[in-house]
Design a protein around this motif. Structure first.
Motif, short mmCIF file in Angstrom:
data_model
loop_
_atom_site.label_atom_id
_atom_site.label_comp_id
_atom_site.label_asym_id
_atom_site.label_seq_id
_atom_site.Cartn_x
_atom_site.Cartn_y
_atom_site.Cartn_z
N GLY A 1 0.81 -1.21 0.00
CA GLY A 1 0.00 0.00 0.00
C GLY A 1 0.85 1.26 0.00
N TRP A 2 1.94 1.26 0.78
CA TRP A 2 2.79 2.45 0.84
C TRP A 2 3.47 2.70 -0.50
CZ3 TRP A 2 7.64 4.41 0.21
CH2 TRP A 2 7.92 5.63 0.84
N ALA B 1 -5.08 9.13 -2.38
CA ALA B 1 -5.75 7.89 -1.94
C ALA B 1 -6.45 7.20 -3.10
CB ALA B 1 -6.76 8.22 -0.84
N GLY B 2 -6.29 5.88 -3.15
CA GLY B 2 -7.04 5.06 -4.11
C GLY B 2 -6.65 5.25 -5.56
N ARG B 3 -5.44 5.77 -5.82
CA ARG B 3 -5.03 6.01 -7.20
C ARG B 3 -3.77 5.22 -7.50
NH1 ARG B 3 -5.08 12.18 -8.82
NH2 ARG B 3 -5.53 11.20 -10.84
N ARG B 4 -3.70 4.68 -8.71
CA ARG B 4 -2.53 3.95 -9.14
C ARG B 4 -2.13 4.42 -10.54
NH1 ARG B 4 -2.21 -2.59 -9.47
NH2 ARG B 4 -2.99 -2.38 -7.33
N PRO B 5 -0.86 4.75 -10.75
CA PRO B 5 -0.45 5.23 -12.08
C PRO B 5 -0.63 4.16 -13.15
CG PRO B 5 1.44 4.94 -10.62
CD PRO B 5 0.23 4.76 -9.78
N ASP C 1 -0.61 -4.84 -11.59
CA ASP C 1 -0.39 -5.75 -10.47
C ASP C 1 0.97 -6.43 -10.55
OD1 ASP C 1 -2.73 -5.26 -9.08
OD2 ASP C 1 -3.85 -6.88 -10.05
N ALA C 2 1.37 -6.83 -11.75
CA ALA C 2 2.64 -7.54 -11.90
C ALA C 2 3.81 -6.65 -11.51
CB ALA C 2 2.79 -8.04 -13.35
N GLN C 3 3.77 -5.38 -11.92
CA GLN C 3 4.88 -4.48 -11.59
C GLN C 3 4.90 -4.17 -10.10
OE1 GLN C 3 6.56 -4.65 -14.14
NE2 GLN C 3 4.86 -5.14 -15.50
N LEU C 4 3.74 -3.92 -9.52
CA LEU C 4 3.67 -3.66 -8.09
C LEU C 4 4.15 -4.87 -7.30
CD1 LEU C 4 2.95 -1.82 -5.75
CD2 LEU C 4 0.56 -2.56 -6.00
N ASP C 5 3.76 -6.07 -7.72
CA ASP C 5 4.22 -7.28 -7.04
C ASP C 5 5.74 -7.41 -7.09
OD1 ASP C 5 1.67 -8.06 -6.33
OD2 ASP C 5 1.44 -9.49 -7.98
N ALA C 6 6.32 -7.08 -8.25
CA ALA C 6 7.77 -7.22 -8.40
C ALA C 6 8.52 -6.37 -7.38
CB ALA C 6 8.19 -6.83 -9.82
N TYR C 7 8.00 -5.20 -7.07
CA TYR C 7 8.63 -4.34 -6.07
C TYR C 7 8.23 -4.75 -4.65
CZ TYR C 7 9.90 -1.23 -9.93
OH TYR C 7 10.44 -0.71 -11.08
N ALA C 8 6.93 -4.89 -4.42
CA ALA C 8 6.46 -5.13 -3.06
C ALA C 8 7.02 -6.42 -2.49
CB ALA C 8 4.93 -5.15 -3.04
N GLN C 9 7.07 -7.47 -3.29
CA GLN C 9 7.57 -8.74 -2.77
C GLN C 9 9.02 -8.65 -2.35
OE1 GLN C 9 6.60 -11.59 -5.84
NE2 GLN C 9 4.40 -11.39 -5.49
N GLU C 10 9.83 -7.89 -3.07
CA GLU C 10 11.23 -7.73 -2.69
C GLU C 10 11.36 -6.96 -1.38
OE1 GLU C 10 14.53 -8.90 -4.87
OE2 GLU C 10 12.85 -10.04 -4.01
N PHE C 11 10.62 -5.84 -1.25
CA PHE C 11 10.75 -5.05 -0.03
C PHE C 11 10.09 -5.73 1.17
CE2 PHE C 11 11.47 -1.58 -3.16
CZ PHE C 11 12.72 -1.19 -2.70
#
Length: 329
Positions: free
Chosen positions: A176-177, A214-218, A223-233
């Protein structure tokens, strides 16, 4: 029938460097182009550039900077000084069996790339900077500069410099962050000029997140790109990445002997016209005739925010490949 050539295969390496190990992702063959990401990203931020540079005849290599991804995360902010990061980059070039490279960076990676060309011109024959311009060492102590940038509130760099503070905000909900942070700096989702509160400062006792859109995504962040970052961090935590901010005063001390020194290597600058960094660092951009005497391209992309190579990959690839081709001329 003529067949379209298959894309060059992608190779992953773990290379011995002063950090311990550096994770590198490689595509293509030819002259080496080393790609350095910024905060809060990984090698994945160069996913559009790796195949494009490979197709143009280059050996493109994107790394996880120390503190990120599969690269080592030494403890303590002293290990994230600029001199250490430059040493890692030079060691990557050697570990890949090369003598020299062009270095290109985005965000913090742009600053690292610039100092690679400044401190190791024997290894780095040209430098490309995306999002953040070169500002020579020297001047006031960085912590003092950033302490004055928030007005009555606290500028985000000062917020990041306090050990543990940003980690407590980010790590309970990394996904989310990150979504909010990326949105706050992307042209299609960032707060407009009439927003009641700037998103890069915090109120007393507050967080950065409460100012994110709030509630906005570029558009570039599926989802795939966000997962690639979030899973690492989620796996590594944020301390290693944030330690770069906490080492800035040590850089000021380490690099005092290079105060005001220009980079005398062919250079390129590319930034989004909507990127707040362009305004904050306008004086550095205006000083390019003095600080980058070999500047061969200066591009501001209309309608683009901070995440240049992800918001505008095709245009970035075209600029990079044309600049690289011109280096041999």
């Amino acid at each position: 029938m003529q067949r379209t050539p298959s894309p060059a295969p992608t190779k992953h390496h773990l290379l011995d460097t002063p950090a311990g190990r550096t994770h590198a992702v490689e595509q293509g063959s030819g002259p080496l182009v080393l790609l350095l990401h910024g905060f809060p990203e990984t090698w994945h931020s160069w996913r559009h550039q790796l195949p494009a540079l490979a197709a143009a005849g280059y050996r493109a290599v994107a790394i996880d900077v120390r503190g990120y991804g599969r690269s080592s995360r030494p403890a303590g902010s002293d290990h994230y000084r600029m001199t250490e990061l430059v040493a890692d980059a030079a060691a990557v070039v050697r570990a890949l069996g090369e003598r020299e490279a062009v270095v290109v960076g985005h965000d913090w990676g742009a600053t690292i790339a610039a100092h690679c060309a400044l401190l190791r011109p024997d290894v780095f024959r040209a430098v490309g900077m995306l999002g953040v311009p070169y500002a020579p060492p020297g001047g006031p102590r960085p912590s003092e500069v950033f302490a004055g940038m928030g007005g009555e509130e606290e500028f985000y760099v000062s917020y990041f410099q306090e050990p543990g503070r940003a980690e407590r905000e980010i790590e309970p909900d990394v996904r989310g962050w990150l979504t909010g942070f990326y949105a706050a700096l992307s042209a299609d989702t960032m707060p407009g000029p009439d927003a009641p509160d700037p998103h890069f400062v915090t109120r007393a006792g507050g967080t950065l997140r409460e100012r994110f859109p709030a509630g906005r995504r570029p558009a570039w962040l599926d989802d795939a790109q966000l997962d690639a970052y979030a899973q690492e961090f989620e796996r590594t935590g944020l301390e290693g990445a944030l330690n770069r901010y906490r080492a800035m005063d040590r850089d000021w001390e380490d690099l005092a002997g290079h105060a005001g020194e220009p980079i005398r290597r062919p250079a390129l600058f590319v930034a989004g016209a909507e990127d707040a960094s362009v305004g904050w660092l306008k004086d550095a951009i205006d000083a390019f005739p003095t600080t980058l005497p070999e500047l061969r391209g200066n591009h501001l992309l209309d309608g683009c925010g901070h995440w240049v190579q992800q918001e505008r990959p095709e245009e970035t690839n075209e600029i990079l490949t044309e600049w690289l081709a011109g280096l041999s001329g």
